[in-house]
Design a protein around this motif. Sequence first.
Motif: not given
Lengths: 342, 268
Positions: A90, A92, A225, A227-228, A230-231, A233-234, A237, A243, A286, B52, B88-89, B100, B103
């Motif tokens: 998470g 760069r 996965r 890609d997701v 990258d958003l 953890r929460d 999930v 995750y 992305h 979560l 978001l990164s 998304f 998904f």
Amino acid sequence: MSTVLDPSTPLDPGPAVGPSSSERARRTRVRRALVVLVLVLLVGCAAHLLWDLRGSWAYALDLRSRQLGALVVVGAAVGASSLAFQTVAGSRILTPGVMGFDTLYVLIQTVTVFAFGAGALQLFGVVESFVLDTALLTVFGVLLFRWLFRRHSRNLFVLVLVGIVLGSLFASLSTLASRMLSPDDYLTLQAVLFASFTTVDVRLLLVCAATSAAGLAALVPLLRRLDVVDLGRDAAVALGVDYRRTVTRVLVVVTLLVATSTALVGPMLFLGLLVANLTRQFLPTHTHVVLVPAAAVTGAATTVLGQVVVTHVLDLATPLSVVVNLVGGVYFLVLLLRSVRL
Amino acid sequence: MIHVDHVSHAYTPSGPPVLDDVALDITRGAVTALVGPNGAGKSTLLAAVSRLLGPDHGRVVVDGVDVARAPDREVARVLAVLRQDTRLSARLTVVDLVRFGRFPHSGGRLTTADHEVVAASLAHVGMADLRDRYLDELSGGQRQRAFIAMVLAQETPYVLLDEPLNNLDMEHAASVMRVLRTAADDLGRTVVVVLHDVNMAAAWADDVVGMRDGRVVARGRPAEVLRTDVLREVFGIEIPVVTVDGSPVALHWLPRAGRHPMGVGQRY
Ligand SMILES: Nc1ncnc2c1ncn2[C@@H]1O[C@H](COP(=O)(O)OP(=O)(O)O)[C@@H](O)[C@H]1O
Ligand SMILES: [Mg+2]
């Protein structure tokens, strides 16, 4: 531009259902960037093989193609693994190199020589000890990073700091262990550790190439996965990604790839950071289906061209890793300072 | 139905419980507002319902499925959640983000039907003409609505949102509530939304749940919860309530609000 909602037409699909023109333009840019990357890599390979070719062609080409093989394997492995690791971490500015993965591998190499003695190492052979060290790195690396991310996943700077401390801790432990070796064992260890692009063991190269290819292939089913992930953890999930399993699998592949590159040429601390961020800057997408292969190509292009520049342009005897670490280290500082300001 | 079955949770083993034996049933097809002071445990409850967070005790059952045990992807087709902080990164456009939401259905390979749902969700929140803008080029309200569009695109019967009105001006706050209202009325979604303004809750929700110190202390229709005595239980302060056009309005912003009869604005 309407910003007020119109509840009278709640489910009327707008005019644009597929990709819009600006999105198509973006995809074309990505495709063009990919082509450029591959061309750069090919030009780099040709330059590496043919530049200033003199004397016995067959001999020189054999030597150079082995070197080229190592450069490509290392660049691709470091590039792809660093980009995937950034996504999982998470951040760069976190790559396996920054987090001390490479030095952990060196420590494991040293400790195995220490534990079994150089005699055993010669008995094992280069390939067998690579397999042993890689297995150990995978186990310890995954344990270490699972633990780190569970504890400090929120605090980027704690993670960076921990990585730097771990890196130097592993390095000093390696030095300590190597001091305690017999002179003979020490010499063997040096030979193993200071493997470089100029002296490539063909058997090791083949094993590393195969391992890298297998690692990269194992990443393929995880790309969508990622890609997701990258958003965060929460969000991952919430969108139904398993995750824990995804992250663990990525970490296993990443350690495998780091092990292959470190076994071939030793630690390349900031190469991954440089390559992964260049890839993300160069490709406006992305999507990991594009980003990870692109990072592999960028990585290979960076190491190959870097070696060409170091030997032919700068005319230096300096190993490539020194130059890469210098450039990458400055880049790391810039990134750190920039995100502190944010 | 969302069935919260005696859920308790503490973030630190020695610390106070953040959720203290919460038992709550949330009815289908309604908009339920969750209100309470800061730190009451609203976000934690929402996180537990949306798996979560695994609570220390108790379980959450949605339409007969225990959310903590069911496969992630299956739960993601039943229940969508928007968290309070969404940083978001990755640099995404609005439409990238909303995709998304598909998904759990498509696994990342969108079909024409998926694209249609994405377009419909964008239209539903009034963001169709901003679909190609990057999220970092949007105002807070537009960003928030892009995230809501993603959650709606998930096409789940249950939609949970944690303070979606943060950073929104009056007009946009009302328009987001209208989006949620139509999601319930026209699309049949069950909406659970954390709100910090009780008047917003009263105006738009069917059902109001008041939390304090990790417990549910009030529950009922807006008129039953927006009463000075009930609000005192929830917020620990005196809030005058008047009736305007037949609807209760809590005057929590008045200088005389907050003063407790015992002289303290805090707990008993
Ligand atoms: N990740 C966390 N770790 C430790 N304590 C937390 C964490 N998240 C929330 N808390 C604590 O739990 C309590 C309830 O928090 P929260 O559920 O966010 O309340 P609300 O959303 O109602 O404001 C607060 O006292 C908060 O400090
Ligand atoms: Mg909250």
